[in-house]
Design an enzyme around this catalytic site. Sequence first.
Site, PDB file in Angstrom:
ATOM      1  N   CYS A 189      -2.237   9.383   2.471  1.00 18.93           N
ATOM      2  CA  CYS A 189      -1.940   8.746   1.189  1.00 18.93           C
ATOM      3  C   CYS A 189      -3.053   9.012   0.195  1.00 18.93           C
ATOM      4  CB  CYS A 189      -1.758   7.247   1.384  1.00 18.93           C
ATOM      5  SG  CYS A 189      -3.121   6.494   2.270  1.00 18.93           S
ATOM      6  N   GLU A 196       0.893  -1.166   0.000  1.00 20.06           N
ATOM      7  CA  GLU A 196       0.000   0.000   0.000  1.00 20.06           C
ATOM      8  C   GLU A 196       0.925   1.207   0.000  1.00 20.06           C
ATOM      9  OE1 GLU A 196      -3.091  -0.538  -0.377  1.00 20.06           O
ATOM     10  OE2 GLU A 196      -3.187  -2.654   0.166  1.00 20.06           O
TER      11      GLU A 196
HETATM   12  P1  NAD Z   1       8.402   5.293   4.331  1.00 15.82           P
HETATM   13  O1  NAD Z   1       8.392   4.539   3.061  1.00 15.82           O
HETATM   14  O2  NAD Z   1       9.507   6.250   4.557  1.00 15.82           O
HETATM   15  O3  NAD Z   1       8.437   4.294   5.596  1.00 15.82           O
HETATM   16  C1  NAD Z   1       7.429   3.322   5.789  1.00 15.82           C
HETATM   17  C2  NAD Z   1       7.981   2.224   6.698  1.00 15.82           C
HETATM   18  O4  NAD Z   1       8.987   1.509   5.988  1.00 15.82           O
HETATM   19  C3  NAD Z   1       8.630   2.743   7.973  1.00 15.82           C
HETATM   20  O5  NAD Z   1       8.279   1.885   9.034  1.00 15.82           O
HETATM   21  C4  NAD Z   1      10.113   2.636   7.656  1.00 15.82           C
HETATM   22  O6  NAD Z   1      10.936   2.489   8.796  1.00 15.82           O
HETATM   23  C5  NAD Z   1      10.142   1.385   6.803  1.00 15.82           C
HETATM   24  N1  NAD Z   1      11.321   1.251   5.939  1.00 15.82           N
HETATM   25  C6  NAD Z   1      12.153   2.211   5.483  1.00 15.82           C
HETATM   26  N2  NAD Z   1      13.105   1.668   4.700  1.00 15.82           N
HETATM   27  C7  NAD Z   1      12.857   0.342   4.647  1.00 15.82           C
HETATM   28  C8  NAD Z   1      13.478  -0.762   3.979  1.00 15.82           C
HETATM   29  N3  NAD Z   1      14.553  -0.602   3.193  1.00 15.82           N
HETATM   30  N4  NAD Z   1      12.934  -1.989   4.135  1.00 15.82           N
HETATM   31  C9  NAD Z   1      11.827  -2.179   4.898  1.00 15.82           C
HETATM   32  N5  NAD Z   1      11.209  -1.177   5.552  1.00 15.82           N
HETATM   33  C10 NAD Z   1      11.715   0.074   5.432  1.00 15.82           C
HETATM   34  O7  NAD Z   1       6.982   6.010   4.430  1.00 15.82           O
HETATM   35  P2  NAD Z   1       6.446   6.972   5.568  1.00 15.82           P
HETATM   36  O8  NAD Z   1       7.105   8.296   5.430  1.00 15.82           O
HETATM   37  O9  NAD Z   1       6.471   6.293   6.863  1.00 15.82           O
HETATM   38  O10 NAD Z   1       4.899   7.104   5.152  1.00 15.82           O
HETATM   39  C11 NAD Z   1       4.454   8.001   4.191  1.00 15.82           C
HETATM   40  C12 NAD Z   1       4.186   7.291   2.883  1.00 15.82           C
HETATM   41  O11 NAD Z   1       3.280   6.219   3.113  1.00 15.82           O
HETATM   42  C13 NAD Z   1       3.512   8.173   1.863  1.00 15.82           C
HETATM   43  O12 NAD Z   1       4.072   7.928   0.601  1.00 15.82           O
HETATM   44  C14 NAD Z   1       2.058   7.715   1.898  1.00 15.82           C
HETATM   45  O13 NAD Z   1       1.344   7.943   0.721  1.00 15.82           O
HETATM   46  C15 NAD Z   1       2.221   6.257   2.168  1.00 15.82           C
HETATM   47  N6  NAD Z   1       1.020   5.671   2.761  1.00 15.82           N
HETATM   48  C16 NAD Z   1       0.277   4.835   1.991  1.00 15.82           C
HETATM   49  C17 NAD Z   1      -0.901   4.315   2.492  1.00 15.82           C
HETATM   50  C18 NAD Z   1      -1.763   3.404   1.654  1.00 15.82           C
HETATM   51  O14 NAD Z   1      -2.666   2.791   2.200  1.00 15.82           O
HETATM   52  N7  NAD Z   1      -1.532   3.287   0.368  1.00 15.82           N
HETATM   53  C19 NAD Z   1      -1.302   4.622   3.799  1.00 15.82           C
HETATM   54  C20 NAD Z   1      -0.500   5.478   4.552  1.00 15.82           C
HETATM   55  C21 NAD Z   1       0.668   5.995   4.027  1.00 15.82           C
END
Ligand code: NAD
Length: 514
Positions: free
Chosen positions: A291, A257
């Site tokens: 998002c 997601e």
């Molecule tokens: P992010 O991608 O920076 O981080 C998300 C998670 O991934 C965090 O827990 C982070 O620690 C982890 N992470 C980072 N690097 C990783 C790796 N290499 N391997 C595995 N995990 C890793 O996103 P964010 O800033 O926390 O959230 C914002 C983003 O999330 C926005 O792009 C938003 O649109 C999206 N989002 C999507 C939905 C949806 O349902 N589609 C819902 C909420 C947020």
Amino acid sequence: MSKHADPLALTETPVAGHPGAAVFDGDHLVSSNPVTGAEVGRVPLADAGEVAAAVERAREAGRWWADLGFAERRRRLLRWRARITRELSGIAELMRAETGKPVDQGVVEAVGAVSTLDWAARHARRVLRRRRAGRVLVALEAASRVEYQPYGVVGVIGPWNYPVLVPMSSIAYALAAGNAVVYKPSEYTPVVGQWLVDTFAEVVGEHPVLQAVHGGGEVGSALCHAGVDKLSFTGSTATARKVMAACAQSLTPVTIEAGGKDAMIVDSDADLDKAADSGAWGALTNSGQSCVGIERVYAVDSVYDEFVSRLVAKVQQLRTDHTEHSDLGPITMPAQVEVIRRHIDDALARGARALVGGASAVQPPFVHPTVLVDVPPDALIMREETFGPVLTISRVADADEALRLANGSAYGLGGAVFGRKRAVGIARRLRSGMASVNHPLGFAGVPSVPWSGVGSSGIGRVRGDDGLREFSQTKSVVVRQARPVVPWSTFERTGKDIERLITFARIFYGRSPR
Ligand code: NAD
């Protein structure tokens, strides 16, 4: 596990560093408020070995949890739901402490999470129980059935923007389907994440069915490599690519997601007051850190001026600060402020006009609401996720042009349409996983429908019947109950058997429909 004796009783100790930045302090992750920098709590940092150990513990716990069956799991999950519901204001306060979001916003989110949990708990049996499949000509002697078995251990990696609702959309469905879960909350919201795990342990104390592992990206990456049977990731598209690449090595199935650039279309017969109110809320709620936030509006020429003036009037009344009941709070993640600033500056440099806000709206850690018009389609803000309280409005000739522009994005998460006669038809033609009609982000409040995106917005789905199946391994079981009418699956079959097979096939499959 949290160093906080009572995470709902918040401390006011300031921590060093940029307010809100995730601080790694020795073997602890320190969470702090994005405005005041006050420490909210600290949790132990996991390393790869500890992540693997958590997955190992979860494997055993998952077998026990699966064996409880649907009825007992439902009872426990509904008790967890009640536990969270008793603490709605407290969890909203905790979310405010970690993300800065206004308390009312946190309450709305927490209610969404308990309704999501309730739905998953109540519907798991109906959706996932064993069912019969139909008989077919070449196997008339066989009774066939389909089962939905738990994967075992599901890894869940979550973002910070909705730290209760978003992970719940994976965790509740994975648990209801009979899996154990190892959850890696965002490094910006570990205390909220730990609170979810601790309250679950109050109703399921026998085994670690839901565990948290804390840290930044490297801990998320370790979870992808730790032998989970399925991984559900919610976060940015850039990280999603890394998660998929990591999971590809072990062919671990993933649900993704990811980000969005959602559009709203205002057709010529729309109720403009509703559209303006919904456009403002859909774009600016949670300070635009959604998002499925509306980032682009396409309004049909005949209603454009009136729509813009009503929306601007509404946006001008909104309050942005860190008081408990403000309309918009701060930007949670310090680095995001620069992305928002870059998008606004780039749009203005390309000739866009700010009807509200603009370059001066960026006052870290706050960004005040900004409404931009006359933005060229190649501006960054029209192509990349902004994830801030900034809305662009474009004038279009008609709904077809609106659809063409709305669909011209690499993302395809949600979308909204305001109108009467054509609105549902337009919503169906939006290239997105979800759409709301005359409602801002309506699907977010309905856990019975799947949540998913297309293109760069994701793969697979959470929530709804499909969301329960997403956390289940489909298993087909075919039982021979009689002598085969046509014995095709034996070396003892004869030429006559094959002739009979051909005759049957011609009778049943040989005729072309007129
Ligand atoms: P992010 O991608 O920076 O981080 C998300 C998670 O991934 C965090 O827990 C982070 O620690 C982890 N992470 C980072 N690097 C990783 C790796 N290499 N391997 C595995 N995990 C890793 O996103 P964010 O800033 O926390 O959230 C914002 C983003 O999330 C926005 O792009 C938003 O649109 C999206 N989002 C999507 C939905 C949806 O349902 N589609 C819902 C909420 C947020």
